[in-house]
Design an enzyme around this catalytic site. Structure first.
Site, PDB file in Angstrom:
ATOM      1  N   GLU A  44      32.769  40.072  12.060  1.00  0.00           N
ATOM      2  CA  GLU A  44      31.380  40.542  12.085  1.00  0.00           C
ATOM      3  C   GLU A  44      31.131  41.715  11.131  1.00  0.00           C
ATOM      4  O   GLU A  44      30.197  41.688  10.337  1.00  0.00           O
ATOM      5  CB  GLU A  44      31.016  40.945  13.518  1.00  0.00           C
ATOM      6  CG  GLU A  44      29.638  41.551  13.635  1.00  0.00           C
ATOM      7  CD  GLU A  44      29.282  41.911  15.074  1.00  0.00           C
ATOM      8  OE1 GLU A  44      30.091  41.631  15.977  1.00  0.00           O
ATOM      9  OE2 GLU A  44      28.185  42.457  15.278  1.00  0.00           O
ATOM     10  N   GLU A 101      40.786  43.931  23.586  1.00  0.00           N
ATOM     11  CA  GLU A 101      39.957  42.910  22.922  1.00  0.00           C
ATOM     12  C   GLU A 101      39.847  43.208  21.434  1.00  0.00           C
ATOM     13  O   GLU A 101      39.421  44.288  21.029  1.00  0.00           O
ATOM     14  CB  GLU A 101      38.557  42.890  23.566  1.00  0.00           C
ATOM     15  CG  GLU A 101      37.614  41.883  22.928  1.00  0.00           C
ATOM     16  CD  GLU A 101      36.212  41.864  23.563  1.00  0.00           C
ATOM     17  OE1 GLU A 101      36.065  42.223  24.746  1.00  0.00           O
ATOM     18  OE2 GLU A 101      35.250  41.503  22.857  1.00  0.00           O
ATOM     19  N   LYS A 118      30.021  40.110  30.960  1.00  0.00           N
ATOM     20  CA  LYS A 118      29.440  41.254  30.245  1.00  0.00           C
ATOM     21  C   LYS A 118      28.291  41.730  31.117  1.00  0.00           C
ATOM     22  O   LYS A 118      27.259  41.056  31.206  1.00  0.00           O
ATOM     23  CB  LYS A 118      28.945  40.799  28.871  1.00  0.00           C
ATOM     24  CG  LYS A 118      28.158  41.835  28.085  1.00  0.00           C
ATOM     25  CD  LYS A 118      27.851  41.320  26.671  1.00  0.00           C
ATOM     26  CE  LYS A 118      26.998  42.304  25.878  1.00  0.00           C
ATOM     27  NZ  LYS A 118      26.775  41.868  24.492  1.00  0.00           N
ATOM     28  N   GLU A 135      24.156  46.049  26.808  1.00  0.00           N
ATOM     29  CA  GLU A 135      23.206  45.455  25.851  1.00  0.00           C
ATOM     30  C   GLU A 135      22.197  44.550  26.555  1.00  0.00           C
ATOM     31  O   GLU A 135      22.043  43.373  26.224  1.00  0.00           O
ATOM     32  CB  GLU A 135      23.962  44.706  24.746  1.00  0.00           C
ATOM     33  CG  GLU A 135      24.814  45.658  23.909  1.00  0.00           C
ATOM     34  CD  GLU A 135      25.463  45.023  22.678  1.00  0.00           C
ATOM     35  OE1 GLU A 135      25.768  43.819  22.722  1.00  0.00           O
ATOM     36  OE2 GLU A 135      25.668  45.745  21.688  1.00  0.00           O
ATOM     37  N   ARG A 181      34.175  43.081  31.084  1.00  0.00           N
ATOM     38  CA  ARG A 181      34.179  43.800  29.804  1.00  0.00           C
ATOM     39  C   ARG A 181      33.711  45.249  29.948  1.00  0.00           C
ATOM     40  O   ARG A 181      32.785  45.549  30.716  1.00  0.00           O
ATOM     41  CB  ARG A 181      33.312  43.054  28.774  1.00  0.00           C
ATOM     42  CG  ARG A 181      33.886  41.681  28.473  1.00  0.00           C
ATOM     43  CD  ARG A 181      33.053  40.914  27.494  1.00  0.00           C
ATOM     44  NE  ARG A 181      33.325  41.244  26.112  1.00  0.00           N
ATOM     45  CZ  ARG A 181      32.428  41.681  25.246  1.00  0.00           C
ATOM     46  NH1 ARG A 181      31.181  41.923  25.618  1.00  0.00           N
ATOM     47  NH2 ARG A 181      32.754  41.895  24.000  1.00  0.00           N
ATOM     48  N   TRP A 210      20.860  52.566  18.518  1.00  0.00           N
ATOM     49  CA  TRP A 210      22.178  51.988  18.799  1.00  0.00           C
ATOM     50  C   TRP A 210      23.318  52.994  18.895  1.00  0.00           C
ATOM     51  O   TRP A 210      24.456  52.629  19.175  1.00  0.00           O
ATOM     52  CB  TRP A 210      22.511  50.925  17.739  1.00  0.00           C
ATOM     53  CG  TRP A 210      21.570  49.762  17.803  1.00  0.00           C
ATOM     54  CD1 TRP A 210      20.459  49.563  17.035  1.00  0.00           C
ATOM     55  CD2 TRP A 210      21.631  48.648  18.713  1.00  0.00           C
ATOM     56  NE1 TRP A 210      19.828  48.394  17.411  1.00  0.00           N
ATOM     57  CE2 TRP A 210      20.533  47.811  18.433  1.00  0.00           C
ATOM     58  CE3 TRP A 210      22.509  48.289  19.732  1.00  0.00           C
ATOM     59  CZ2 TRP A 210      20.278  46.633  19.148  1.00  0.00           C
ATOM     60  CZ3 TRP A 210      22.268  47.112  20.440  1.00  0.00           C
ATOM     61  CH2 TRP A 210      21.162  46.308  20.143  1.00  0.00           C
ATOM     62  N   GLU A 226      27.196  32.961  18.136  1.00  0.00           N
ATOM     63  CA  GLU A 226      26.848  34.354  17.847  1.00  0.00           C
ATOM     64  C   GLU A 226      27.969  34.978  17.025  1.00  0.00           C
ATOM     65  O   GLU A 226      29.141  34.892  17.393  1.00  0.00           O
ATOM     66  CB  GLU A 226      26.652  35.114  19.161  1.00  0.00           C
ATOM     67  CG  GLU A 226      26.273  36.564  18.947  1.00  0.00           C
ATOM     68  CD  GLU A 226      25.626  37.191  20.184  1.00  0.00           C
ATOM     69  OE1 GLU A 226      24.967  36.472  20.953  1.00  0.00           O
ATOM     70  OE2 GLU A 226      25.798  38.411  20.370  1.00  0.00           O
ATOM     71  N   ARG A 227      27.589  35.590  15.910  1.00  0.00           N
ATOM     72  CA  ARG A 227      28.568  36.181  14.974  1.00  0.00           C
ATOM     73  C   ARG A 227      29.581  35.133  14.502  1.00  0.00           C
ATOM     74  O   ARG A 227      30.750  35.443  14.298  1.00  0.00           O
ATOM     75  CB  ARG A 227      29.307  37.364  15.599  1.00  0.00           C
ATOM     76  CG  ARG A 227      28.435  38.379  16.304  1.00  0.00           C
ATOM     77  CD  ARG A 227      27.384  38.959  15.414  1.00  0.00           C
ATOM     78  NE  ARG A 227      26.565  39.950  16.120  1.00  0.00           N
ATOM     79  CZ  ARG A 227      25.470  40.488  15.601  1.00  0.00           C
ATOM     80  NH1 ARG A 227      25.053  40.140  14.395  1.00  0.00           N
ATOM     81  NH2 ARG A 227      24.781  41.376  16.275  1.00  0.00           N
ATOM     82  N   ASN A 231      27.208  36.772  26.027  1.00  0.00           N
ATOM     83  CA  ASN A 231      25.776  36.847  26.341  1.00  0.00           C
ATOM     84  C   ASN A 231      25.373  35.473  26.867  1.00  0.00           C
ATOM     85  O   ASN A 231      25.237  34.528  26.106  1.00  0.00           O
ATOM     86  CB  ASN A 231      24.969  37.196  25.082  1.00  0.00           C
ATOM     87  CG  ASN A 231      25.329  38.572  24.557  1.00  0.00           C
ATOM     88  OD1 ASN A 231      25.403  39.537  25.308  1.00  0.00           O
ATOM     89  ND2 ASN A 231      25.588  38.674  23.257  1.00  0.00           N
ATOM     90  N   ASP A 276      32.777  49.498  18.034  1.00  0.00           N
ATOM     91  CA  ASP A 276      32.486  48.064  18.004  1.00  0.00           C
ATOM     92  C   ASP A 276      33.105  47.391  16.780  1.00  0.00           C
ATOM     93  O   ASP A 276      32.387  47.036  15.856  1.00  0.00           O
ATOM     94  CB  ASP A 276      30.958  47.872  17.999  1.00  0.00           C
ATOM     95  CG  ASP A 276      30.555  46.450  18.310  1.00  0.00           C
ATOM     96  OD1 ASP A 276      31.433  45.648  18.648  1.00  0.00           O
ATOM     97  OD2 ASP A 276      29.347  46.154  18.216  1.00  0.00           O
TER      98      ASP A 276
HETATM   99  C1  GCU Z   1      28.640  43.405  19.137  1.00  0.00           C
HETATM  100  C2  GCU Z   1      27.978  42.192  18.568  1.00  0.00           C
HETATM  101  C3  GCU Z   1      27.197  41.423  19.584  1.00  0.00           C
HETATM  102  C4  GCU Z   1      28.060  41.167  20.823  1.00  0.00           C
HETATM  103  C5  GCU Z   1      28.629  42.465  21.331  1.00  0.00           C
HETATM  104  C6  GCU Z   1      29.606  42.294  22.472  1.00  0.00           C
HETATM  105  O1  GCU Z   1      27.698  44.375  19.419  1.00  0.00           O
HETATM  106  O2  GCU Z   1      27.124  42.583  17.514  1.00  0.00           O
HETATM  107  O3  GCU Z   1      26.775  40.226  18.986  1.00  0.00           O
HETATM  108  O4  GCU Z   1      27.307  40.568  21.809  1.00  0.00           O
HETATM  109  O5  GCU Z   1      29.337  43.095  20.310  1.00  0.00           O
HETATM  110  O6  GCU Z   1      30.809  42.431  22.233  1.00  0.00           O
HETATM  111  O7  GCU Z   1      29.220  42.058  23.598  1.00  0.00           O
END
Ligand code: GCU
Length: 698
Positions: free
Chosen positions: A409, A403, A298, A302, A335, A560, A173-174, A219, A381
């Protein structure tokens, strides 16, 4: 347990099948020709011996032929292994007067051609080897010396956002550097080539002081949840390699795992069955993984599950996992990236910037001693420009880790050159109590608090930017971001330009003038990126979803919480107490005053804190709109200059690197022009104000 020495393949080579990054064998030319005495049979010392053999081996590149090995003798071992017999009189005397630090620090002593590398703990030996290679020509002190060093920060962590399977955002991811070095096709990669790559990675990151790596994405999807059970033995093979380099292994876990893995009907952190489940699983994980360091979570963020589902607090949630981890000297990184990602854009009373502080500041003091709150450097972010998160100053009784995002990104995705060492250094040096807000409290002090006060654990975390690409980071020059991160985590006070010089010198063999030019280009690249993208701290303006390239209104009407509120008269977010969301009050008094007043708010954050007319005059002298035009044009010109500088350097670096960076600059230039034209056109159409210099705006 899988001891490090029992990998399938014992190939002795220095960096197998990949570009050398910042530890090329030539750095060790002298070290590699020394006679070596290794004291100790722990995995770290054994791996160190393997490194030294690899450096001396055929593929590692032997030292120059004229090197005289006689008399050059390296002794490596932790303090308790050292004896006068092995050290000889001179080193024994030198050691007697050296103050070798406890913990992960190290000492290097040189006397008459003999060098001692020692430390209280094996991990310190690795950091000491990194220091030798970095700072001593050929990895060998030229004369007698005593060098003692220790990290200022305890937890120096790389978080990988790696998944086990390919998903909508790729395996990583990213991630902008290929696939995951740890996972493929739903499995942990345990083949010899993959483990050799992990070993190379461990060598790289331990040489700069990193001491923990989280293998999987914050995630946690269904597949990765099973890292805790069906994949655990495979994880152990990776962990063994990391552990042998003084790097602990962390795993991201799913808060609802008691349901999905444990078959319980709840994940309520105060339910005894849930606590017992975590305790049982954690015991198995901790006794299976060599060097297990803890969990990353986390939660309630989200769409991830968390304690709020059960009416519990984040402290309840974190403490449940902390209790399971405590017997194993392990921590939970909890987090604080918690906000409402289903906001109605019409709702002006909700401000995403406030969220982390609103959720967590009031819980200060309620967390277990081995819980660490992981706070993003800014309140939003990882934008190119944000103020420092006020939450970092609001948790005096809690373990805290700041962090950063190494993977770019929002800062060009390792296609654009954007060196972030300058940004992180600025954050780490930021005094939360400046302007009359009390005794100085720099972010670096928060990250290093445990060392100062013997209190809760604290640290620095970076979202990793590496993948399977041969050059590790997609853009070869993005290696420097990883390098700067590790070095700043070790010592947040280091000068980021000095770190760039270190990286350039270790990675390339450039004539001095060109090395200087490269450092200069990289040093200003963060400011250059900022100058053609979202202006004056307003953030975003990127394409939704993948976040690459300009789209000024891309996030304006989304859930968002990331808006700029441009209309025909002005732009920016009013976060003042007087007329806005009240976010400024989250800062200690000094900064609260500075940010609240449009006349004292720093230009670079003006639109983060205030909604102002396009005609507003900045402290720098131009109006907002003219500043936007000027800096967007200048930004593109700066990229053109940087690309031209690279053409002068390209002939002095390996062809693959030359071409890689050349292509990335071509894309950066294309993209920067797009940014310039879209942002300028947007501001012109909204405001109707023409460019004073009469340049082309569409
Ligand atoms: C950003 C990112 C996500 C990531 C999130 C996080 O929003 O776009 O891909 O999961 O940060 O730090 O949890």
């Amino acid at each position: 347990m899988v001891p490090y020495g029992q990998q399938d393949d014992q190939e002795v080579a220095w960096f197998t099948g990949s570009d050398p990054c910042w530890l090329p064998a030539r750095r060790a030319a002298r070290l590699a020709t020394a006679r070596t005495t290794l004291l100790g049979d722990d995995p770290v010392t054994a791996a160190l011996g393997e490194d030294l053999r690899a450096l001396a081996g055929p593929t590692g590149g032997p030292g120059p032929a004229e090197d005289d090995t006689t008399g050059r003798h390296l002794v490596v071992g932790t303090l308790e292994r050292l004896t006068p017999e092995v050290l000889g009189t001179e080193l024994t005397a030198a050691l007697g007067s050296a103050d070798v630090p406890a913990g992960e620090g190290f000492a290097v002593l040189a006397r008459g051609g003999r060098v001692l590398l020692t430390a209280a703990r094996p991990a310190g030996l690795r950091h000491g080897l990194g220091w030798l290679l970095r700072s001593q020509p050929g990895g060998w002190p030229a004369g007698d010396l005593v060098h003692v060093e220790e990290p200022r920060v305890d937890l120096r962590v790389l978080d990988h956002w790696d998944n086990m399977t390919d998903g909508p955002m790729g395996v990583v991811e990213r991630g902008y550097a290929g696939d995951s070095i740890f996972f493929a096709d739903g499995r942990v990669r345990t083949d010899a080539a993959a483990l050799a790559r992990v070993r190379d990675y461990a060598r790289l990151v331990s040489s700069i002081g990193v001491n923990a790596v989280c293998l999987n994405n914050v995630n946690v999807h269904a597949a990765e949840a099973h890292l805790l059970d069906e994949h655990l033995d495979d994880v152990a093979r990776v962990a063994a390699v990391l552990d042998a380099h003084g790097v602990r292994t962390l795993l991201s876990v799913d808060f609802s795992a008691p349901i999905s893995l444990g078959g319980l009907d709840t994940a309520d952190p105060l339910d005894e069955r849930v606590a017992a489940w975590w305790a049982g699983v954690t015991k198995r994980v901790a006794t299976t993984l060599p060097g297990f360091g803890g969990y990353v979570v986390k939660a309630d963020s989200e769409n991830r599950p968390g304690p709020h589902t059960y009416g519990r607090t984040h402290a309840d949630g974190a403490n449940c996992l902390a209790a399971a981890l405590a017997p194993f000297d392990a921590v939970v990184f909890w987090r604080c990236f918690v906000y409402d990602c289903h906001q109605d854009w019409r709702d002006r009373s909700t401000d995403r910037a406030r969220a982390a502080h609103d959720h967590f500041a009031r819980l200060d003091g309620q967390f277990a001693p081995n819980a660490v709150l992981q706070v993003k450097n800014g309140p939003m972010d990882f934008q190119v420009r944000e103020p420092v998160s006020p939450l970092l100053g609001a948790l005096p009784r809690t373990g805290v880790a700041v962090e950063f995002q190494i993977t770019q990104e929002y800062t060009g995705q390792q296609k654009h050159l954007c060196h972030l060492g300058q940004q992180w250094s600025e954050v780490l040096r930021f005094d939360l109590h400046a302007h009359g807000g009390g005794e100085p409290l720099r972010v670096a002090d928060v990250a290093a608090r445990s060392r100062r006060a013997g209190g809760a654990p604290t640290g620095v975390v970076g979202v990793a930017n590496v993948g399977t690409d041969a050059n590790w980071t997609g853009h070869a020059l993005a290696q420097a971001n990883l390098y700067a991160f590790g070095r700043l985590a070790w010592d947040p006070g280091l000068d980021p330009d000095l770190l760039l010089r270190e990286w350039v010198e270790q990675t390339f063999e450039l004539p001095a003038d060109l090395a200087g030019e490269l450092v200069e280009v990289m040093s200003r690249s963060w400011a250059v990126y900022e100058s053609y993208t979202a202006p004056l701290g307003v953030g975003w303006m990127v394409r939704p979803g993948h976040h690459y390239g300009p789209d000024v209104d891309g996030y304006e009407y989304t859930p968002w919480g990331t808006y700029h509120f441009a209309d025909r008269d002005g732009i920016g977010v009013d976060r003042t107490v007087a007329t806005g969301t009240g976010y400024t009050a989250q800062y200690p008094a000094g900064w609260a005053r500075v940010y609240e007043d449009v006349r004292t708010c720093p230009d670079e954050l003006l639109l983060f804190f205030h909604h102002v007319p396009y005609s507003h005059v900045l402290a720098g002298g131009s109006t907002v709109v003219q500043h936007v035009y000027d800096t967007r044009f200048a930004g593109v010109e700066a990229v053109e200059e940087s690309a031209a500088t690279w053409e002068r350097i390209a002939g002095h670096v390996p062809a693959a690197t030359a071409e890689n960076v050349r292509q990335r600059f071509a894309e950066q230039l294309r993209s920067a022009r797009e940014w310039r034209d879209q942002v300028n056109t947007y501001f012109f159409r909204k405001s109707g104000v023409p460019d004073a210099a009469g340049r082309r705006i569409h």
